[in-house]
Write a protein that holds these residues in place. Sequence first.
Motif, PDB file in Angstrom:
ATOM      1  N   LEU A 184      12.666  25.235   3.655  1.00 27.38           N
ATOM      2  CA  LEU A 184      12.712  24.130   2.973  1.00 27.38           C
ATOM      3  C   LEU A 184      11.499  23.978   1.876  1.00 27.38           C
ATOM      4  O   LEU A 184      11.729  23.388   0.755  1.00 27.38           O
ATOM      5  CB  LEU A 184      12.869  22.883   3.825  1.00 27.38           C
ATOM      6  N   LEU A 185      10.388  24.424   2.285  1.00 30.01           N
ATOM      7  CA  LEU A 185       9.161  24.103   1.586  1.00 30.01           C
ATOM      8  C   LEU A 185       9.394  24.831   0.192  1.00 30.01           C
ATOM      9  O   LEU A 185       8.896  24.368  -0.910  1.00 30.01           O
ATOM     10  CB  LEU A 185       8.003  24.327   2.255  1.00 30.01           C
ATOM     11  N   GLY A 186       9.881  25.991   0.377  1.00 26.16           N
ATOM     12  CA  GLY A 186      10.002  27.126  -0.938  1.00 26.16           C
ATOM     13  C   GLY A 186      11.034  26.853  -1.649  1.00 26.16           C
ATOM     14  O   GLY A 186      11.355  27.782  -2.590  1.00 26.16           O
ATOM     15  N   TRP A 187      12.017  25.635  -1.400  1.00 24.27           N
ATOM     16  CA  TRP A 187      13.166  25.505  -2.041  1.00 24.27           C
ATOM     17  C   TRP A 187      13.088  24.574  -3.286  1.00 24.27           C
ATOM     18  O   TRP A 187      12.337  23.500  -3.108  1.00 24.27           O
ATOM     19  CB  TRP A 187      14.221  24.743  -1.226  1.00 24.27           C
ATOM     20  N   ARG A 188      13.632  24.929  -4.131  1.00 27.69           N
ATOM     21  CA  ARG A 188      13.377  24.101  -5.726  1.00 27.69           C
ATOM     22  C   ARG A 188      14.910  23.783  -5.966  1.00 27.69           C
ATOM     23  O   ARG A 188      15.695  24.621  -6.042  1.00 27.69           O
ATOM     24  CB  ARG A 188      12.751  24.994  -6.656  1.00 27.69           C
ATOM     25  N   MET A 189      14.876  22.544  -6.407  1.00 29.05           N
ATOM     26  CA  MET A 189      16.379  22.221  -6.917  1.00 29.05           C
ATOM     27  C   MET A 189      16.638  22.740  -8.254  1.00 29.05           C
ATOM     28  O   MET A 189      15.662  22.478  -9.042  1.00 29.05           O
ATOM     29  CB  MET A 189      16.281  20.571  -6.775  1.00 29.05           C
ATOM     30  N   SER A 190      17.795  23.120  -8.400  1.00 29.63           N
ATOM     31  CA  SER A 190      18.290  23.512  -9.671  1.00 29.63           C
ATOM     32  C   SER A 190      18.865  22.329 -10.394  1.00 29.63           C
ATOM     33  O   SER A 190      19.485  21.427  -9.859  1.00 29.63           O
ATOM     34  CB  SER A 190      19.109  24.754  -9.728  1.00 29.63           C
ATOM     35  N   GLY A 191      18.571  22.280 -11.670  1.00 25.75           N
ATOM     36  CA  GLY A 191      19.119  21.125 -12.295  1.00 25.75           C
ATOM     37  C   GLY A 191      20.567  21.105 -12.444  1.00 25.75           C
ATOM     38  O   GLY A 191      20.930  20.015 -12.120  1.00 25.75           O
ATOM     39  N   ASP A 192      21.128  21.967 -12.836  1.00 29.37           N
ATOM     40  CA  ASP A 192      22.729  21.981 -13.068  1.00 29.37           C
ATOM     41  C   ASP A 192      23.267  23.094 -12.223  1.00 29.37           C
ATOM     42  O   ASP A 192      23.247  24.121 -12.599  1.00 29.37           O
ATOM     43  CB  ASP A 192      22.929  21.997 -14.643  1.00 29.37           C
ATOM     44  N   VAL A 193      24.080  22.465 -11.249  1.00 28.40           N
ATOM     45  CA  VAL A 193      24.683  23.891 -10.296  1.00 28.40           C
ATOM     46  C   VAL A 193      25.691  24.589 -10.937  1.00 28.40           C
ATOM     47  O   VAL A 193      25.652  25.607 -10.779  1.00 28.40           O
ATOM     48  CB  VAL A 193      25.378  22.873  -9.212  1.00 28.40           C
ATOM     49  N   SER A 194      26.312  24.031 -11.811  1.00 32.01           N
ATOM     50  CA  SER A 194      27.439  24.588 -12.861  1.00 32.01           C
ATOM     51  C   SER A 194      27.101  25.685 -13.695  1.00 32.01           C
ATOM     52  O   SER A 194      27.750  26.813 -13.952  1.00 32.01           O
ATOM     53  CB  SER A 194      28.567  23.684 -13.475  1.00 32.01           C
ATOM     54  N   ALA A 195      25.601  25.776 -13.883  1.00 32.11           N
ATOM     55  CA  ALA A 195      24.856  26.864 -14.634  1.00 32.11           C
ATOM     56  C   ALA A 195      25.017  27.910 -13.784  1.00 32.11           C
ATOM     57  O   ALA A 195      24.733  29.199 -14.297  1.00 32.11           O
ATOM     58  CB  ALA A 195      23.653  26.348 -15.243  1.00 32.11           C
TER      59      ALA A 195
END
Lengths: 338, 234
Positions: B109-120
């Motif tokens: 979880l600590l190394g997880w970055r949220m991506s802005g747009d999933v559909s991309a």
Amino acid sequence: MRDFFTNNVLGILLLTIAETLAILVPVLIGMAYSTFFERKALAAFQLRRGPNVVGPFGLWQPFADAVKVFTKETIVPAGASRSLFLLAPMLTFVLACLAWAVIPVNDNWAAANINVGILYLFAISSLGVYGIIIAGWASNSKYAFLGAMRSAAQMVSYEVSIGFVLVTVMLCVGSLNLNDVVRAQSHHWFAFTLLFPMFVVFLISMLAETNRAPFDLPEGESELVAGFFVEYSAMSFALFFLGEYTNMIMMSALGSVLFLGGWQAPFGLTFIPGVFWLAAKICVLMFFFFWVRATFPRFRYDQLMRLGWKVFLPLSLLWLVLTAGYLELTGTLPMEAL
Amino acid sequence: MIVAVAFYVFSAILLGSAAMVVTSRNPVHSVLFLILAFFNAAALFLIAGAEFLAMILVIVYVGAVAVLFLFVVMMLDVDFTALREGFQRYAPVGATVGVVLFFELASVLLGWRMSGDVSAAVLTRLPSHVQNTRAIGQVLYTDYFLLFQLSGLILLVAMIGAIVLTHRGRHTSKRQNITRQQERRVDETLQVVTVRSGAGIRELGLYRPIPVGREPVLAAPATTEVSTIVAQDQ
């Protein structure tokens, strides 16, 4: 005005509620009168008169029954799991109503004309067993539990053959949309084509799926008192009762959509609207339910299982393969370019 | 906006009911929460536009698998006090496993970055007019045909194996042979006998041996002549 109902959130919400009511109110009135229809039909089969006291020809009988049942006391047994005990009848009734969302009552008239309509109906009908299992378990009564056990095995078994019936129809239509299923029957209703044996399998499985005679073992009043709803009274009992009849109407509607051409008019009588034809076909299949109930004694449990697994399953599987082979051979397999 | 609200509502119920599956004390309640979790997962599939997967999830997991779970769990007679007996003894083992799992999860979880747009992130996009039922079929029965059929075969073998292993050929229970029953005729089944007055079953030839030690108590001879129908054993 049109814009308000298609783009505005409030408009869409109002439209959805109106659509839901437009489907559910006729279904519930139909349900009330199908109990009356059943009692009259059974009376005619048994050379009796049936309900004829309340109103002209006894027509107010369903409402009298409803008032009686609503004014009684709801009793929750001391040993019951209270929340689940009350949840089960609601679940049964809600599931029976949910399925109506996708039934096309006329060309493109469905509350939700979705692409996977057949799968949706199959999913909803496979959930019906939960109301019964939960009722049987939550009642904390041995008769209710035995009824629930029987019904779980029975409904799961007959779902398998209903699944194959649906697959065979899908194969002939080439779509999972119920409106397309009805449109595909504009020349020949599927009940009078190669699919006739599947129609018979469907008719019998639908009796088992709705726990109706001669497959009413989950209730089995001569052995289990009233089976899974032995402990229910008043409103909670009424919900089971409503759920059972709504399910019967729903299965009749599914049968007429899949095999009897849904809203298609027979003999070119197209000046009568499709809604009427669908209702008429539903009535015919409902009469079939009552006719069977008046004619056949209840199956024994092992006979029921034998019929489901050793007769219907191989038969429907064989007919699926035969239908696929026939369609492939004659080049009539419905194909759409991707 | 509505879709986002629906997504968060369904996700919240999904996570909440998944937590309840683990924490609720009654196993039947656990299974029911599991069913609720399946439902919300199906709703999430619907929001993602995967209507076929959503329906199959409900049909297979909720309609069939969970029914069998519930069936088995209801039949179990779980004694909760007996389950708690070894709690103190096994607590250190459980705690160790818990700590290891916690650190593993934390490192992910600590190394997880949220991506802005999933559909991309979608690899191959479906053309808008193709239904996803058809799209799945096109892939499953062409590119992955062999794998698909093999997995079906493995499941079939597993099923047959389970039946063979658990089937015990006991012949103690009375069975019906329905074909044989339907082939029976009246003249094979019934025999009409005119019984002479005072005659017993021995004289009429209808006597069947009775186990030794249980001698029949002979009734007083009948005074009238009766016609009896005797059912023969198959």
